[in-house]
Design an enzyme around this catalytic site. Structure first.
Site, mmCIF file in Angstrom:
data_model
loop_
_atom_site.group_PDB
_atom_site.id
_atom_site.type_symbol
_atom_site.label_atom_id
_atom_site.label_comp_id
_atom_site.label_asym_id
_atom_site.label_seq_id
_atom_site.Cartn_x
_atom_site.Cartn_y
_atom_site.Cartn_z
ATOM 1 N N LYS A 1 0.826 -1.206 0.000
ATOM 2 C CA LYS A 1 0.000 0.000 0.000
ATOM 3 C C LYS A 1 0.860 1.257 0.000
ATOM 4 C CE LYS A 1 -3.901 2.229 2.317
ATOM 5 N NZ LYS A 1 -4.962 2.104 3.328
ATOM 6 N N GLU B 1 9.802 -5.302 4.620
ATOM 7 C CA GLU B 1 9.960 -6.697 4.226
ATOM 8 C C GLU B 1 9.728 -6.881 2.719
ATOM 9 O OE1 GLU B 1 7.953 -6.651 8.380
ATOM 10 O OE2 GLU B 1 7.901 -5.483 6.518
ATOM 11 N N GLY C 1 -5.393 -2.458 4.162
ATOM 12 C CA GLY C 1 -4.646 -3.596 3.650
ATOM 13 C C GLY C 1 -5.355 -4.923 3.828
ATOM 14 N N ARG C 2 -5.914 -5.178 5.020
ATOM 15 C CA ARG C 2 -6.537 -6.479 5.266
ATOM 16 C C ARG C 2 -7.919 -6.580 4.637
ATOM 17 N NH1 ARG C 2 -5.839 -3.369 9.574
ATOM 18 N NH2 ARG C 2 -7.548 -2.800 10.961
ATOM 19 N N GLU D 1 -6.022 -8.058 14.049
ATOM 20 C CA GLU D 1 -5.483 -6.729 13.776
ATOM 21 C C GLU D 1 -6.589 -5.684 13.814
ATOM 22 O OE1 GLU D 1 -3.501 -5.122 9.868
ATOM 23 O OE2 GLU D 1 -1.918 -5.943 11.149
ATOM 24 N N HIS E 1 -6.853 -35.088 14.971
ATOM 25 C CA HIS E 1 -5.818 -35.933 15.541
ATOM 26 C C HIS E 1 -4.720 -35.124 16.218
ATOM 27 C CE1 HIS E 1 -7.052 -39.919 13.925
ATOM 28 N NE2 HIS E 1 -7.732 -39.154 13.091
ATOM 29 N N LYS F 1 8.231 -2.479 14.839
ATOM 30 C CA LYS F 1 8.900 -2.082 13.595
ATOM 31 C C LYS F 1 9.811 -0.880 13.823
ATOM 32 C CE LYS F 1 5.812 -3.819 10.013
ATOM 33 N NZ LYS F 1 5.126 -3.480 8.752
#
Length: 493
Positions: free
Chosen positions: A187, A193, A246-247, A332, A356, A466
């Site tokens: 964005k 990263e 963003g999400r 978030e 399991h 960050k």
């Protein structure tokens, strides 16, 4: 004491009735607590919501002006108060302020034009798509492509989000650089990263003899000028509005790899399915509104019963990335400071694998963990019906076992039951139903936030770590660190 406080007190003080007794006491329970919409069937009947609790939650929705907050969201008002922005992801699927919907349509047409050009060979032969992003810029595309792109894929697709260089080694080894399209999704186009992964990918292309690495790159961003400065031609920069978080962004140009890999028609159907759920959320009565009932359930267990987690179990391999997607969307969005408990910790696993691994604790452990099952009714043309039947049998049996339990004098074999679950049954897993499912979770998240009185559209909580990481990387002398962290840096860096 405010009306809201009084309602919360009534909800929290209500003595729970055992689930099996609720079915005896409320003959119409299944009818009242199931909703069918947009190819999805929601069953909330195995939760502890009874008629009294639903009445209190409806009153709470009115006291918290959920209807007004919902209309402000749809109208494109500045519902993200801390940043002074609207939250206009729904405009990407045709719901919202007319100007915002028109802009979304125009940007979608720009995206389609680029896809048409790529399919016509304008960038040469493309066999592989390497998508670089993180958070919402990666989780949405990765989930949708993994869910829907398994049969006869047009391209090999790899989504890389982790800054760990090992994450790039797979596609670097498997993909031919000459035939690889690189998609950079950020964005801000400054995400550390993603930009480091992008720089490493440029070097990979150069090392392979690609004369113009940037000529094989597409940028998806709300800051197109920064993408151009990076070296990507303006014709291959696909913008999206700053008001799309963003999400919540897979509906925008962040969905470019979805539309390219699955086809434009599939992308349109994804949007249409989401729009159908938008209309349901906007128009249905609270008692028949799937996202709102789900939010009532969430809040009952976090607020009144002290549940700290919610487990999500898709009984379909194609939905294996659902829990990671929901972790960002819900935690978030709603993991914020509040006078009340906020979002539950979302975790989960896939189908019989999870049985399991973790179901021992769900059945006999001391933790209260509401479970959510997601299954697909139709196997599909290329799936073995015997396998699919076994999958569904296991899914339905687990919900029943959690609720009913089994008494035994042997403590090791005693199942107390009365463990809550809900089930979402998808008729057929296709772009439209998946779009509706994702929009359901978005609206559920918004309804939770509205009833708690928090803002689900900012994410300041991700910034502190960050900031410290940047300071460490820049070797800032003034940085004050605790002895443990300093020792780790001295040992490893």
């Amino acid at each position: 004491m405010s009306d809201t406080d009084t309602l919360w007190q009534a909800i929290e003080s209500a003595a729970p009735t055992r689930l099996t007794d609720l079915f005896d006491a409320e003959p119409d329970r299944l009818e009242r607590l199931t909703v069918e919409e947009a190819g999805l069937y929601f069953d909330f009947s195995k939760t502890h919501l009874d008629a009294r609790l639903i009445d209190r939650f409806v009153e709470l929705a009115e006291a918290q002006d959920l209807a007004g907050k919902r209309e402000a969201l749809f109208a494109g008002e500045a519902v993200n108060a801390s940043e002074g922005r609207a939250a206009e992801h729904m405009a990407q699927r045709g719901q919202g302020a007319p100007d915002s919907v028109a802009l979304a349509n125009a940007l979608h047409m720009r995206m389609r034009a680029l896809i048409d050009a790529i399919e016509a060979g304008a960038l040469g032969e493309i066999r592989h798509i390497l998508h670089l992003g993180i958070g919402g810029s990666a989780l949405g595309p990765d989930f949708v492509i993994d869910a829907l792109g398994r049969e006869d894929p047009a391209y090999d697709v790899a989504v890389v989000s982790n800054v760990d260089g090992v994450a790039l080694e797979g596609p670097f080894h498997l993909f031919d650089p000459e035939y690889t399209l690189v998609v950079i999704a950020s964005k801000s186009f400054t995400t550390a990263e993603t930009m480091l992964n992008a720089e490493s990918t440029v070097q990979w292309l150069r090392n392979a003899g690609i004369a113009d690495p940037y000529g094989q790159m597409v940028a998806l961003t709300a800051e197109p000028d920064k993408a151009v400065d990076f070296g990507i031609d303006e014709t291959r920069v696909l913008p999206f509005p700053e008001t799309v978080g963003g999400r919540y962004s897979l509906w925008s140009s962040i969905g470019f790899p979805i539309a390219l890999a699955l086809g434009w028609e599939a992308f349109e159907q994804l949007l249409e399915g989401a729009a159908a759920m938008d209309r349901h959320f906007r128009l249905a009565d609270w008692r028949d509104n799937a996202p709102v009932i789900a939010a009532f359930t969430d809040l009952y267990y976090t607020q009144a019963r002290g549940a700290e987690t919610r487990a999500v179990f898709p009984y379909d391999e194609r939905l294996r990335l659902l829990a990671p997607y929901l972790q960002q969307l819900e935690m978030e969005s709603n993991g914020k400071a509040s006078d009340r408990a906020t979002a539950a910790i979302v975790w989960g696993g896939v189908g019989t694998d999870a049985q399991h691994a973790v179901f021992q604790l769900l059945h006999q452990g001391t933790h209260l963990v509401p479970a959510e099952f997601v299954a697909v009714a139709e196997a599909g043309d290329h799936r073995d019906p015997a396998h699919h039947e076994q999958l569904l049998v296991n899914c339905f049996a687990q919900g029943s076992a959690l609720m009913t339990g089994r008494a035994s004098d042997d403590a090791d074999r005693n199942f107390p039951g009365d463990r809550p679950s809900s089930t979402i049954l998808i008729e057929t897993l296709d772009p439209a139903s998946l779009g509706a499912l994702l929009a359901f979770y978005e609206h559920r998240t918004f309804a939770n936030a509205a009833l708690l009185g928090i803002n689900p559209f900012d994410q300041f909580g991700v910034e502190l770590g960050k900031d410290i990481a940047r300071a460490i990387a820049d070797d800032e002398d003034a940085l004050t660190l605790d002895p443990s962290t300093r020792a780790l840096i001295d040992r490893a860096l």
